[in-house]
Scaffold this motif. Structure first.
Motif, mmCIF file in Angstrom:
data_model
loop_
_atom_site.group_PDB
_atom_site.id
_atom_site.type_symbol
_atom_site.label_atom_id
_atom_site.label_comp_id
_atom_site.label_asym_id
_atom_site.label_seq_id
_atom_site.Cartn_x
_atom_site.Cartn_y
_atom_site.Cartn_z
ATOM 1 N N GLY A 120 0.820 -1.197 0.000
ATOM 2 C CA GLY A 120 0.000 0.000 0.000
ATOM 3 C C GLY A 120 0.858 1.252 0.000
ATOM 4 O O GLY A 120 2.054 1.213 -0.291
ATOM 5 N N LYS A 121 0.241 2.366 0.346
ATOM 6 C CA LYS A 121 0.950 3.644 0.421
ATOM 7 C C LYS A 121 1.325 3.914 1.873
ATOM 8 O O LYS A 121 0.465 4.117 2.728
ATOM 9 C CB LYS A 121 0.090 4.787 -0.103
ATOM 10 C CG LYS A 121 0.773 6.162 -0.002
ATOM 11 C CD LYS A 121 -0.161 7.300 -0.375
ATOM 12 C CE LYS A 121 -0.318 7.400 -1.885
ATOM 13 N NZ LYS A 121 -1.079 8.627 -2.253
ATOM 14 N N LEU A 122 2.627 3.902 2.145
ATOM 15 C CA LEU A 122 3.130 4.279 3.458
ATOM 16 C C LEU A 122 3.564 5.736 3.424
ATOM 17 O O LEU A 122 4.239 6.178 2.486
ATOM 18 C CB LEU A 122 4.312 3.398 3.862
ATOM 19 C CG LEU A 122 4.017 1.914 4.117
ATOM 20 C CD1 LEU A 122 5.295 1.190 4.528
ATOM 21 C CD2 LEU A 122 2.937 1.741 5.173
ATOM 22 N N LEU A 123 3.162 6.487 4.447
ATOM 23 C CA LEU A 123 3.551 7.873 4.608
ATOM 24 C C LEU A 123 4.514 7.987 5.792
ATOM 25 O O LEU A 123 4.600 7.077 6.620
ATOM 26 C CB LEU A 123 2.315 8.743 4.841
ATOM 27 C CG LEU A 123 1.238 8.663 3.751
ATOM 28 C CD1 LEU A 123 -0.021 9.407 4.179
ATOM 29 C CD2 LEU A 123 1.764 9.219 2.434
ATOM 30 N N THR A 124 5.235 9.090 5.868
ATOM 31 C CA THR A 124 6.259 9.227 6.899
ATOM 32 C C THR A 124 5.684 9.796 8.202
ATOM 33 O O THR A 124 4.735 10.571 8.203
ATOM 34 C CB THR A 124 7.392 10.158 6.441
ATOM 35 O OG1 THR A 124 6.867 11.471 6.230
ATOM 36 C CG2 THR A 124 8.034 9.664 5.161
ATOM 37 N N MET A 125 6.278 9.375 9.295
ATOM 38 C CA MET A 125 6.096 10.023 10.588
ATOM 39 C C MET A 125 7.421 9.904 11.325
ATOM 40 O O MET A 125 8.260 9.064 10.977
ATOM 41 C CB MET A 125 4.963 9.370 11.395
ATOM 42 C CG MET A 125 5.209 7.935 11.802
ATOM 43 S SD MET A 125 3.840 7.286 12.801
ATOM 44 C CE MET A 125 4.423 5.585 13.074
ATOM 45 N N ARG A 153 9.929 3.750 -3.844
ATOM 46 C CA ARG A 153 9.270 4.583 -4.842
ATOM 47 C C ARG A 153 8.526 5.723 -4.142
ATOM 48 O O ARG A 153 7.706 5.502 -3.272
ATOM 49 C CB ARG A 153 8.282 3.722 -5.647
ATOM 50 C CG ARG A 153 7.897 4.259 -6.992
ATOM 51 C CD ARG A 153 7.081 3.240 -7.761
ATOM 52 N NE ARG A 153 5.805 2.958 -7.127
ATOM 53 C CZ ARG A 153 4.613 3.192 -7.675
ATOM 54 N NH1 ARG A 153 4.544 3.723 -8.892
ATOM 55 N NH2 ARG A 153 3.506 2.907 -7.048
ATOM 56 N N GLY A 154 8.840 6.960 -4.530
ATOM 57 C CA GLY A 154 8.168 8.132 -3.977
ATOM 58 C C GLY A 154 8.738 8.634 -2.675
ATOM 59 O O GLY A 154 8.195 9.578 -2.093
ATOM 60 N N ASN A 160 0.832 14.663 -2.808
ATOM 61 C CA ASN A 160 -0.097 15.659 -3.338
ATOM 62 C C ASN A 160 -1.197 15.036 -4.192
ATOM 63 O O ASN A 160 -1.743 15.669 -5.091
ATOM 64 C CB ASN A 160 0.664 16.708 -4.154
ATOM 65 C CG ASN A 160 1.446 16.085 -5.308
ATOM 66 O OD1 ASN A 160 1.326 14.890 -5.572
ATOM 67 N ND2 ASN A 160 2.256 16.882 -5.975
ATOM 68 N N GLY A 161 -1.513 13.775 -3.896
ATOM 69 C CA GLY A 161 -2.598 13.134 -4.621
ATOM 70 C C GLY A 161 -2.148 12.251 -5.766
ATOM 71 O O GLY A 161 -2.986 11.753 -6.520
ATOM 72 N N HIS A 162 -0.821 12.064 -5.922
ATOM 73 C CA HIS A 162 -0.363 11.150 -6.963
ATOM 74 C C HIS A 162 -0.258 9.746 -6.385
ATOM 75 O O HIS A 162 -0.643 9.503 -5.248
ATOM 76 C CB HIS A 162 0.953 11.604 -7.585
ATOM 77 C CG HIS A 162 2.057 11.867 -6.619
ATOM 78 N ND1 HIS A 162 1.871 12.183 -5.296
ATOM 79 C CD2 HIS A 162 3.407 11.871 -6.790
ATOM 80 C CE1 HIS A 162 3.013 12.371 -4.700
ATOM 81 N NE2 HIS A 162 3.976 12.171 -5.572
ATOM 82 N N TYR A 220 0.630 -2.674 -6.382
ATOM 83 C CA TYR A 220 0.490 -1.528 -5.494
ATOM 84 C C TYR A 220 -0.985 -1.166 -5.394
ATOM 85 O O TYR A 220 -1.657 -0.941 -6.402
ATOM 86 C CB TYR A 220 1.297 -0.343 -6.025
ATOM 87 C CG TYR A 220 0.931 0.980 -5.392
ATOM 88 C CD1 TYR A 220 1.176 1.218 -4.044
ATOM 89 C CD2 TYR A 220 0.329 1.995 -6.141
ATOM 90 C CE1 TYR A 220 0.831 2.434 -3.461
ATOM 91 C CE2 TYR A 220 -0.012 3.203 -5.567
ATOM 92 C CZ TYR A 220 0.232 3.422 -4.227
ATOM 93 O OH TYR A 220 -0.113 4.611 -3.654
ATOM 94 N N ALA A 221 -1.495 -1.117 -4.146
ATOM 95 C CA ALA A 221 -2.905 -0.803 -3.884
ATOM 96 C C ALA A 221 -2.966 0.543 -3.172
ATOM 97 O O ALA A 221 -2.657 0.632 -1.976
ATOM 98 C CB ALA A 221 -3.545 -1.895 -3.035
ATOM 99 N N PRO A 222 -3.362 1.615 -3.850
ATOM 100 C CA PRO A 222 -3.220 2.969 -3.295
ATOM 101 C C PRO A 222 -4.131 3.294 -2.120
ATOM 102 O O PRO A 222 -3.866 4.246 -1.387
ATOM 103 C CB PRO A 222 -3.546 3.862 -4.497
ATOM 104 C CG PRO A 222 -4.417 3.027 -5.377
ATOM 105 C CD PRO A 222 -3.904 1.623 -5.220
ATOM 106 N N TYR A 223 -5.211 2.510 -1.934
ATOM 107 C CA TYR A 223 -6.163 2.854 -0.873
ATOM 108 C C TYR A 223 -5.847 2.161 0.451
ATOM 109 O O TYR A 223 -6.586 2.323 1.419
ATOM 110 C CB TYR A 223 -7.588 2.549 -1.339
ATOM 111 C CG TYR A 223 -7.946 3.346 -2.568
ATOM 112 C CD1 TYR A 223 -8.163 4.718 -2.481
ATOM 113 C CD2 TYR A 223 -8.011 2.742 -3.824
ATOM 114 C CE1 TYR A 223 -8.449 5.465 -3.612
ATOM 115 C CE2 TYR A 223 -8.291 3.489 -4.960
ATOM 116 C CZ TYR A 223 -8.511 4.850 -4.852
ATOM 117 O OH TYR A 223 -8.789 5.586 -5.964
ATOM 118 N N ALA A 224 -4.766 1.410 0.500
ATOM 119 C CA ALA A 224 -4.271 0.851 1.757
ATOM 120 C C ALA A 224 -3.185 1.797 2.266
ATOM 121 O O ALA A 224 -2.117 1.905 1.669
ATOM 122 C CB ALA A 224 -3.702 -0.545 1.541
#
Length: 351
Positions: A120-125, A153-154, A160-162, A220-224
């Motif tokens: 999925g999409k992991l974001l930073t903290m 990747r990324g 920003n919504g990509h 890659y599943a963007p909504y996870a």
């Protein structure tokens, strides 16, 4: 739900007291009903064990305490061997899952039987569970460059919504990777899914490369979505423990020794060689503790070559396909229209 929907969440802890409670709570808070959690503690000394003990009484939780630090790869193999679900989610203790993470990954994985890995999409903290003012991407899958660096990747891009499309990527970071049981069994080499010679770091890249060679896909599943604290980033080697840097050097060469075809090596010979010169020079001039990587490689050469022969014997894709994944820019390939269509129908049904 059928057996194809069951998930075993496997977590390895080692002095993870700062993170593990919130990580486990984020898994237990998932509304997804069919899950088990297996935690392997690698002899923590920072209070992690005290934090884990109350979770032993929670339904679906199993905690195992090792008497020594056997490494991330071996401990994950230990957890996977104790699991019995169709899907295995390897999860780092410094990850927080947002609601719907498990459901989104499993649904995506069930769209095609050749999908062996879903990320999925992991974001930073940061380590204090604080988020940047503008959301930043941690990982949307991993990719390889021609000089054999593997990167997320990324990474550190502003979200920003990509990265909104379902697409195939080379592999997933084991910080939060969903693996199909059938693929886990298919990829075993000497009974190991994660190669225990890696000990820690790059073991997920090794699995990704082996999976590609054997014809499995990573979606890659963007909504996870989830959040991850990442310590190992390009450019911050000096902030990492010497042992981690040593394993990083060792595993760079293990990856190649096991998985690289002659075609790929010839195609990228100059890029690989230049990077090797940089790595070896840094070890000789500054990072002397990483020189221990090279005696290990020489001592274990024959054992690694046995693994390589087995992997090459089971290769199911051609060399051009593998070479198409190696680029200095992240490579992704569009998922079939049937995947997007199935996702769209599922979202409409849930409304």
């Amino acid at each position: 739900m059928s057996r194809s929907d069951f998930v075993s969440v496997t977590i390895v802890t080692y002095n993870s007291g700062r993170f593990i409670k919130r990580c486990l709570e984020s898994v237990l808070d998932q509304k997804y009903p069919f899950k088990e959690i297996i935690v392997i503690d690698n002899n923590s000394t920072d209070g992690t064990i005290d934090i884990l003990e109350p979770f032993e009484a929670r339904e679906g939780c199993r905690i195992v305490y090792n008497e020594e630090n056997i490494g991330f790869a071996a401990a994950q193999n230990q957890a996977i061997s104790l699991s019995n679900a169709e899907w295995v989610l390897t999860l780092n203790p410094d990850v927080l899952l947002l609601q719907g993470f498990l459901e989104a990954l499993v649904h995506a994985g069930n769209l095609d039987p050749r999908i062996g890995t879903v990320c999925g999409k992991l974001l930073t903290m940061n380590a204090h569970f604080q988020f940047p003012e503008k959301p930043q991407v941690d990982s949307t899958g991993i990719y390889f460059t021609p000089n054999l660096r593997h990167l997320d990747r990324g990474s550190l891009e502003v979200d920003n919504g990509h990265y909104l499309n379902y697409e195939y990527v080379f592999g997933a970071t084991a910080a939060a990777a969903l693996y199909r049981r059938e693929m886990v069994d298919d990829l075993l080499i000497g009974g190991e899914f994660f190669d225990e010679d890696f000990f820690v770091y790059r073991e997920d890249a090794d699995v990704a490369w082996r999976a590609q060679l054997m014809g499995w896909k990573c979606l890659y599943a963007p909504y996870a979505k989830g959040y991850h604290v990442r310590n190992a980033l390009p450019g911050n080697r000096r902030a990492l423990p010497p042992e981690i840097n040593m394993h990083s050097v060792k595993n760079r060469f293990l990856l190649r020794m096991k998985n690289m075809t002659g075609h790929l090596y010839k195609r990228n010979f100059l890029s690989i060689t230049l990077r090797d010169v940089v790595v070896v020079s840094c070890c000789l001039l500054w990072e002397h503790s990483s020189l221990k990587a090279f005696p290990f490689l020489f001592r274990n050469w024959r054992k690694v070559m046995v693994k390589r022969r087995e992997i090459m014997r089971r290769q199911r894709v051609n060399d051009e396909y593998i070479a198409s994944w190696f680029d200095f820019k992240p490579v992704s390939k569009p998922a079939p229209k049937k995947v997007s269509a199935a996702v769209g129908r599922s979202k409409a049904t849930r409304r």
